[in-house]
Write an enzyme that holds these catalytic residues in place. Structure first.
Site, PDB file in Angstrom:
ATOM      1  N   ARG A 148       0.854  -1.182   0.000  1.00  0.00           N
ATOM      2  CA  ARG A 148       0.000   0.000   0.000  1.00  0.00           C
ATOM      3  C   ARG A 148       0.892   1.234   0.000  1.00  0.00           C
ATOM      4  O   ARG A 148       1.901   1.285   0.715  1.00  0.00           O
ATOM      5  CB  ARG A 148      -0.901   0.030   1.251  1.00  0.00           C
ATOM      6  CG  ARG A 148      -2.098  -0.882   1.184  1.00  0.00           C
ATOM      7  CD  ARG A 148      -3.157  -0.388   0.193  1.00  0.00           C
ATOM      8  NE  ARG A 148      -4.307  -1.272   0.140  1.00  0.00           N
ATOM      9  CZ  ARG A 148      -4.416  -2.351  -0.631  1.00  0.00           C
ATOM     10  NH1 ARG A 148      -3.427  -2.693  -1.440  1.00  0.00           N
ATOM     11  NH2 ARG A 148      -5.503  -3.079  -0.621  1.00  0.00           N
TER      12      ARG A 148
ATOM     13  N   GLU B 160      -1.688   7.948  -5.204  1.00  0.00           N
ATOM     14  CA  GLU B 160      -2.309   7.387  -6.411  1.00  0.00           C
ATOM     15  C   GLU B 160      -3.785   7.783  -6.475  1.00  0.00           C
ATOM     16  O   GLU B 160      -4.435   7.901  -5.433  1.00  0.00           O
ATOM     17  CB  GLU B 160      -2.163   5.850  -6.422  1.00  0.00           C
ATOM     18  CG  GLU B 160      -2.899   5.115  -5.312  1.00  0.00           C
ATOM     19  CD  GLU B 160      -2.634   3.615  -5.327  1.00  0.00           C
ATOM     20  OE1 GLU B 160      -1.473   3.196  -5.167  1.00  0.00           O
ATOM     21  OE2 GLU B 160      -3.616   2.861  -5.490  1.00  0.00           O
TER      22      GLU B 160
ATOM     23  N   HIS C  54      -0.801   0.251  -9.692  1.00  0.00           N
ATOM     24  CA  HIS C  54      -1.529  -0.620  -8.761  1.00  0.00           C
ATOM     25  C   HIS C  54      -2.212  -1.784  -9.500  1.00  0.00           C
ATOM     26  O   HIS C  54      -3.439  -1.918  -9.482  1.00  0.00           O
ATOM     27  CB  HIS C  54      -2.559   0.178  -7.942  1.00  0.00           C
ATOM     28  CG  HIS C  54      -2.893  -0.514  -6.654  1.00  0.00           C
ATOM     29  ND1 HIS C  54      -3.254   0.146  -5.503  1.00  0.00           N
ATOM     30  CD2 HIS C  54      -2.919  -1.836  -6.325  1.00  0.00           C
ATOM     31  CE1 HIS C  54      -3.480  -0.712  -4.547  1.00  0.00           C
ATOM     32  NE2 HIS C  54      -3.297  -1.936  -5.023  1.00  0.00           N
TER      33      HIS C  54
HETATM   34  P1  NAD Z   1      -1.199 -11.115   5.228  1.00  0.00           P
HETATM   35  O1  NAD Z   1      -2.179 -10.586   6.220  1.00  0.00           O
HETATM   36  O2  NAD Z   1      -1.190 -12.570   4.922  1.00  0.00           O
HETATM   37  O3  NAD Z   1       0.286 -10.683   5.653  1.00  0.00           O
HETATM   38  C1  NAD Z   1       0.611  -9.433   6.160  1.00  0.00           C
HETATM   39  C2  NAD Z   1       1.741  -9.634   7.150  1.00  0.00           C
HETATM   40  O4  NAD Z   1       2.210  -8.346   7.556  1.00  0.00           O
HETATM   41  C3  NAD Z   1       1.311 -10.382   8.405  1.00  0.00           C
HETATM   42  O5  NAD Z   1       2.139 -11.513   8.618  1.00  0.00           O
HETATM   43  C4  NAD Z   1       1.473  -9.355   9.511  1.00  0.00           C
HETATM   44  O6  NAD Z   1       1.908  -9.935  10.726  1.00  0.00           O
HETATM   45  C5  NAD Z   1       2.546  -8.446   8.926  1.00  0.00           C
HETATM   46  N1  NAD Z   1       2.629  -7.152   9.581  1.00  0.00           N
HETATM   47  C6  NAD Z   1       1.645  -6.452  10.217  1.00  0.00           C
HETATM   48  N2  NAD Z   1       2.155  -5.326  10.746  1.00  0.00           N
HETATM   49  C7  NAD Z   1       3.489  -5.322  10.446  1.00  0.00           C
HETATM   50  C8  NAD Z   1       4.550  -4.426  10.724  1.00  0.00           C
HETATM   51  N3  NAD Z   1       4.368  -3.309  11.468  1.00  0.00           N
HETATM   52  N4  NAD Z   1       5.789  -4.721  10.261  1.00  0.00           N
HETATM   53  C9  NAD Z   1       5.997  -5.842   9.531  1.00  0.00           C
HETATM   54  N5  NAD Z   1       5.016  -6.751   9.260  1.00  0.00           N
HETATM   55  C10 NAD Z   1       3.776  -6.481   9.706  1.00  0.00           C
HETATM   56  O7  NAD Z   1      -1.458 -10.256   3.912  1.00  0.00           O
HETATM   57  P2  NAD Z   1      -1.029 -10.609   2.412  1.00  0.00           P
HETATM   58  O8  NAD Z   1      -2.107 -11.382   1.750  1.00  0.00           O
HETATM   59  O9  NAD Z   1       0.350 -11.134   2.398  1.00  0.00           O
HETATM   60  O10 NAD Z   1      -1.073  -9.139   1.773  1.00  0.00           O
HETATM   61  C11 NAD Z   1      -0.209  -8.119   2.267  1.00  0.00           C
HETATM   62  C12 NAD Z   1      -0.681  -6.768   1.783  1.00  0.00           C
HETATM   63  O11 NAD Z   1      -0.510  -6.698   0.369  1.00  0.00           O
HETATM   64  C13 NAD Z   1      -2.199  -6.497   1.970  1.00  0.00           C
HETATM   65  O12 NAD Z   1      -2.465  -5.955   3.246  1.00  0.00           O
HETATM   66  C14 NAD Z   1      -2.516  -5.516   0.867  1.00  0.00           C
HETATM   67  O13 NAD Z   1      -2.499  -4.200   1.371  1.00  0.00           O
HETATM   68  C15 NAD Z   1      -1.362  -5.690  -0.119  1.00  0.00           C
HETATM   69  N6  NAD Z   1      -1.847  -6.124  -1.437  1.00  0.00           N
HETATM   70  C16 NAD Z   1      -1.506  -5.374  -2.511  1.00  0.00           C
HETATM   71  C17 NAD Z   1      -1.934  -5.755  -3.772  1.00  0.00           C
HETATM   72  C18 NAD Z   1      -1.557  -4.973  -5.008  1.00  0.00           C
HETATM   73  O14 NAD Z   1      -2.182  -5.128  -6.041  1.00  0.00           O
HETATM   74  N7  NAD Z   1      -0.516  -4.162  -4.963  1.00  0.00           N
HETATM   75  C19 NAD Z   1      -2.746  -6.903  -3.910  1.00  0.00           C
HETATM   76  C20 NAD Z   1      -3.065  -7.649  -2.780  1.00  0.00           C
HETATM   77  C21 NAD Z   1      -2.605  -7.256  -1.537  1.00  0.00           C
END
Ligand code: NAD
Length: 320
Positions: A235, A264, A282
């Site tokens: 994000r 964005e 994105h």
């Molecule tokens: P997930 O919930 O499986 O993993 C997120 C991880 O981040 C968790 O293990 C959590 O413990 C960790 N986390 C939380 N706070 C943290 C911190 N302060 N420091 C370090 N780690 C921390 O989520 P995911 O499915 O792996 O997705 C991750 C992120 O990717 C989503 O939240 C979403 O915002 C983003 N995403 C982006 C796109 C895109 O098109 N660019 C698509 C899907 C998801």
């Protein structure tokens, strides 16, 4: 009267997949414009249609929007992150919030690895050079990925897939995640500062929360290994864009590969001026397969909840 489902916005050509599932189940679908309206516009449409379900892609579903729909049962995110939904308001009103947590794990992790390869092999750089009429192989300053260290910030679903793919390139892998048990074969868990200092490539995979907002700021960028690459496929709000521009201008960062930006869809001119900036709009989540899966599964969650069944991916604790 048919229950009404309000699709606030959509990032694809039409609402046909959602319509097929919702209307196929006997409910009515009302769709907002494809580009998300501001929060107040969504609130107005909610007041007008009083939906039983809201499906949202990027539009803000505020506490006011949720409170304006007395029969609302579910807010379904067409995606993973929930930062555009007032989950606390939904929870306090016993409204379930769902997402589709794993529809694009392969796509986003491919995107992160793609950015890493684009940098190590100069793919974007040389494409720009050749199009500008310069054929200069002797200028190449390329890298061997297997000898680099990659640090992954946030070690959830997508990060694990990125790590699995990078392991095939034999690079050294570091990870930082305050909430994950620190044992994973081939991956060294460490503090954020240590990860930044040792990584040639730092990849942001954490969600946007109060604690990760601008996690990668001027101070943290300063701690990155000089000449490295920052990748953000999570994000925009996690990374301070102005600080990235400064780090690129000074040469402290060699490159920043960003699928997401704080501002964005506006891209700051100073960022565009940086040759080290690799930017995609994105789209890390997107592929033909992932989009169909996302849209169908989000709509199926709505149908389940409106029929009184349990959702498969509830994201908030509600009394049933
Ligand atoms: P997930 O919930 O499986 O993993 C997120 C991880 O981040 C968790 O293990 C959590 O413990 C960790 N986390 C939380 N706070 C943290 C911190 N302060 N420091 C370090 N780690 C921390 O989520 P995911 O499915 O792996 O997705 C991750 C992120 O990717 C989503 O939240 C979403 O915002 C983003 N995403 C982006 C796109 C895109 O098109 N660019 C698509 C899907 C998801």
């Amino acid at each position: 009267m048919n229950k009404t489902v309000f699709l606030t916005d959509y990032a694809w050509p039409d609402d046909s997949v959602e319509r097929e599932v919702i209307e196929g189940a006997g409910f009515r679908l009302v769709t907002g414009p494809s580009d998300p309206l501001p929060a107040t516009g969504i609130e107005d449409l909610v007041r007008e249609h009083r939906p039983h379900a809201i499906m949202t892609c990027w539009a803000q579903v505020s506490g006011e929007a949720i409170a304006a729909a007395p029969d609302l049962r579910i807010v379904a995110r067409l995606g993973v992150g929930l930062d555009n939904i007032s989950v606390s308001t939904a929870t306090s009103r016993n409204i379930v919030v769902t997402n589709v947590p794993d529809y694009c794990v392969e796509e986003v992790s491919d995107h992160a690895v793609g950015f890493a390869l684009a940098w190590t092999r100069g793919l974007v750089h040389f494409d720009r050079e050749v199009r500008a009429g310069r054929w200069a192989p002797a200028s190449a300053k390329l890298r061997r990925l297997s000898e680099l260290t990659v640090g992954i910030i946030g070690f959830g679903r997508i990060a694990r897939a990125t790590a699995r793919k990078l392991a095939a390139f034999q690079c050294e892998l570091l990870a930082h995640d305050p909430y994950v048990m620190k044992s994973e074969a081939g991956i060294e868990f460490t503090s954020l500062d240590d990860l930044l200092a040792r990584s040639d490539i730092a990849v942001v995979h954490s969600p946007l929360t109060d604690s990760t907002h601008r996690l990668i700021n001027r101070d943290r960028l300063g701690k990155m290994k000089p000449g490295g690459l920052l990748i953000n496929v999570s994000r925009g709000g996690i990374v301070d864009t102005e600080a990235v521009v400064e780090a690129l201008q000074s040469g402290h960062l060699s490159a920043a590969a960003l699928d997401v930006l704080e501002s964005e869809p506006t891209v700051p001119g100073e960022l565009l001026e940086q040759p080290g900036a690799l930017i995609s709009p994105h789209v890390a989540f997107s592929s033909d397969a992932s989009l169909i899966e996302l849209r169908r599964r989000a709509a199926e969650e709505v149908v389940r909840v409106l029929r009184g069944e349990a959702p498969r991916n509830p994201c908030n604790p509600i009394a049933r």
